[in-house]
Design a protein around this motif. Structure first.
Motif, PDB file in Angstrom:
ATOM      1  N   UNK A 164      -0.898 139.324 -80.584  1.00 33.13           N
ATOM      2  CA  UNK A 164      -1.763 138.194 -80.931  1.00 33.13           C
ATOM      3  C   UNK A 164      -3.103 138.260 -80.221  1.00 33.13           C
ATOM      4  N   UNK A 165      -3.079 138.663 -78.954  1.00 29.86           N
ATOM      5  CA  UNK A 165      -4.336 138.793 -78.198  1.00 29.86           C
ATOM      6  C   UNK A 165      -5.253 139.833 -78.842  1.00 29.86           C
ATOM      7  N   UNK A 166      -4.692 140.961 -79.232  1.00 26.21           N
ATOM      8  CA  UNK A 166      -5.468 142.017 -79.881  1.00 26.21           C
ATOM      9  C   UNK A 166      -6.048 141.522 -81.201  1.00 26.21           C
ATOM     10  N   UNK A 167      -5.234 140.800 -81.970  1.00 24.11           N
ATOM     11  CA  UNK A 167      -5.718 140.257 -83.243  1.00 24.11           C
ATOM     12  C   UNK A 167      -6.922 139.349 -83.025  1.00 24.11           C
ATOM     13  N   UNK A 168      -6.831 138.450 -82.039  1.00 19.56           N
ATOM     14  CA  UNK A 168      -7.911 137.498 -81.784  1.00 19.56           C
ATOM     15  C   UNK A 168      -9.163 138.188 -81.241  1.00 19.56           C
ATOM     16  N   UNK A 169      -8.971 139.211 -80.442  1.00 23.77           N
ATOM     17  CA  UNK A 169     -10.134 139.945 -79.929  1.00 23.77           C
ATOM     18  C   UNK A 169     -10.931 140.595 -81.046  1.00 23.77           C
ATOM     19  N   UNK A 172      -9.122 138.639 -86.125  1.00 22.52           N
ATOM     20  CA  UNK A 172      -8.134 138.730 -87.201  1.00 22.52           C
ATOM     21  C   UNK A 172      -7.060 137.664 -86.994  1.00 22.52           C
ATOM     22  N   UNK A 173      -6.631 137.020 -88.075  1.00 23.09           N
ATOM     23  CA  UNK A 173      -5.569 136.027 -87.996  1.00 23.09           C
ATOM     24  C   UNK A 173      -4.229 136.698 -87.699  1.00 23.09           C
ATOM     25  N   UNK A 174      -3.371 135.988 -86.965  1.00 23.45           N
ATOM     26  CA  UNK A 174      -2.075 136.544 -86.598  1.00 23.45           C
ATOM     27  C   UNK A 174      -0.955 135.598 -87.010  1.00 23.45           C
ATOM     28  N   UNK A 192       1.126 132.732 -76.909  1.00 23.75           N
ATOM     29  CA  UNK A 192       1.419 133.916 -77.724  1.00 23.75           C
ATOM     30  C   UNK A 192       0.311 134.232 -78.722  1.00 23.75           C
ATOM     31  N   UNK A 193      -0.780 133.445 -78.704  1.00 16.67           N
ATOM     32  CA  UNK A 193      -1.943 133.717 -79.571  1.00 16.67           C
ATOM     33  C   UNK A 193      -1.560 133.728 -81.052  1.00 16.67           C
ATOM     34  N   UNK A 194      -0.708 132.782 -81.450  1.00 14.33           N
ATOM     35  CA  UNK A 194      -0.199 132.722 -82.816  1.00 14.33           C
ATOM     36  C   UNK A 194      -1.036 131.751 -83.650  1.00 14.33           C
ATOM     37  N   UNK A 195      -1.455 132.198 -84.832  1.00 13.66           N
ATOM     38  CA  UNK A 195      -2.209 131.336 -85.752  1.00 13.66           C
ATOM     39  C   UNK A 195      -1.297 130.680 -86.779  1.00 13.66           C
ATOM     40  N   UNK A 196      -0.248 131.403 -87.182  1.00 10.35           N
ATOM     41  CA  UNK A 196       0.721 130.879 -88.147  1.00 10.35           C
ATOM     42  C   UNK A 196       2.113 131.355 -87.747  1.00 10.35           C
TER      43      UNK A 196
END
Length: 393
Positions: A164-169, A172-174, A192-196
């Motif tokens: 999730x961290x990599x996606x947000x950096x 990108x949605x995760x 956990x950097x979760x979007x959905x």
């Protein structure tokens, strides 16, 4: 009635009596449509709001980020297809893994037929997704990464926070399919950097036909079911009030006992694994030994067919599975087991046993004692095993 030992809780769980009791009044007494304006019905809207708050509290989310659905499959479909449509102007590239549930994989296939491109990431021999591989797969046109929180067949828990961290950096949605993990292990959507996040009621002693999709505020996702203005105009259809109440009660109960249940199931799980490894030769534990769901045990037994094993266990009153219940009618070996590198002949001889808090050590002993006899019996009828033994002599 013959002895029954239920070890297929990953397929579905028993609805707890407390959940049933909480639901019953909403079938016969408080049966009003929450969208109606009069007080008798409108009171149910407040009841639904309360269940959102319970679920949101367990996830560290806001109550208006919880959207009720008919279950995990709908939630997965909604997350992928509606995000793909909403962000198509940015790009049409999605990243997922090869061991996802078919609710994700088949939705990805659907999207591929409509012009989207999907990268299916490999996993290691334990079923772990490498976060570096996720980052390497990201492109300027990547709009969504979807990796399951924990695998439904082999129980491996993925490095979700890092992915999730990599996606947000990378902007990108995760999304994560947490159907097997929610309320079984702690999950905080911010940490956990979760979007959905997708979840389902019947995996945690709640009713079937109800689930939810967590959608972080600000995520530009479109409606999946069109019609009325329910679920803040994102998911039409009269709300399943009894189901929502049942889900809320199940989540409340599961959250209250989570740590105690985890400790108990892990101890029993490891005892079961230890007995099988020590007492049944030519077997392989599938999934990560430590980074796995508390209640999941998955073994492959060489020289036997999983279907025969399941039938003979059933004759002893033992309910288990060879993998996902959603593919039980398929003759093909598990895509998950093939993805972790098992050859077809070994993947076919697999057994998944998923415990719960009612499973006892005596149950486990009964299962292993019978499993030993059944595996030995099936191998005695296997020409492959006979040839193998001759070569070892």
């Amino acid at each position: 009635m013959k002895k029954l030992i239920y070890l297929d809780n990953a397929a579905t769980t028993k609805t707890s009596p407390e959940v049933v009791s909480a639901m019953l009044p909403y079938f016969t007494e408080h049966y009003g449509n929450p969208s109606s304006v009069y007080g008798f019905a409108a009171a149910n809207k407040e009841v639904i709001t309360k269940q959102r708050e319970i679920i949101a509290g367990v996830l560290g989310a806001k109550s208006n980020e919880i959207y009720f659905t008919a279950g995990g499959t709908e939630s997965d479909n909604w997350a992928l297809t509606a995000t793909a449509e909403a962000y198509a102007a940015k790009g049409k590239h999605i990243i997922t893994s090869k061991i996802e549930h078919h609710a994700i994989l088949h939705t990805c296939e659907y999207l591929e037929k409509r012009g989207y491109e999907v990268t299916y990431l490999d996993v290691d021999e334990n079923g772990l997704v490498d976060p570096k591989a996720v980052e390497a797969a990201i492109r300027p046109d990547t709009i969504l990464i979807s990796v399951m929180f924990a695998n439904n067949e082999i129980g491996t828990i993925e490095p979700i926070a890092e992915i999730g961290r990599i996606a947000h950096e990378h902007g990108v949605l995760f999304h994560t399919d947490a159907v097997q993990a929610f309320a079984h292990v702690p999950i905080n959507v911010d940490e956990c950097n979760i979007d959905m996040l997708s979840a389902s009621g019947h995996k945690l002693n709640g009713p079937k036909g109800i689930g939810f999709l967590y959608i972080r505020k600000g995520v530009k996702i479109r409606s999946f079911i069109h019609g009325g203005a329910q679920e803040r105009k994102r998911r039409a259809g009269t709300e399943n009030v009894p189901g929502i109440v049942g889900l809320g009660k199940a989540v409340e109960l599961a959250a209250a006992s989570m740590q105690e249940r985890m400790d108990y199931e892990i101890e029993l799980r490891d005892y079961l694994i230890d007995r099988i490894e020590k007492e049944i030769p030519y077997c392989r534990l599938n999934g990560d030994r430590k980074k796995r769901l508390p209640n999941n045990v998955n073994f492959s037994f060489r020289f036997i067919e999983g279907e025969s094993l399941l039938i003979m266990l059933d004759m002893k009153g033992i309910c288990a599975s060879s993998g996902s219940a959603c593919t039980s009618g398929s003759l093909d070996p598990s895509h998950v087991l093939l993805a972790i590198g098992l050859p077809h002949e070994i993947a076919h001889g697999s057994l998944r046993m998923t415990l719960d808090e009612e499973t006892t050590r005596e149950d486990v002993d009964y299962v292993v004692d019978n499993l030993k006899e059944i595996v030995a019996q099936l191998r005695s009828m296997s020409p492959l095993y006979e040839d193998f033994v001759k070569k070892q002599a």
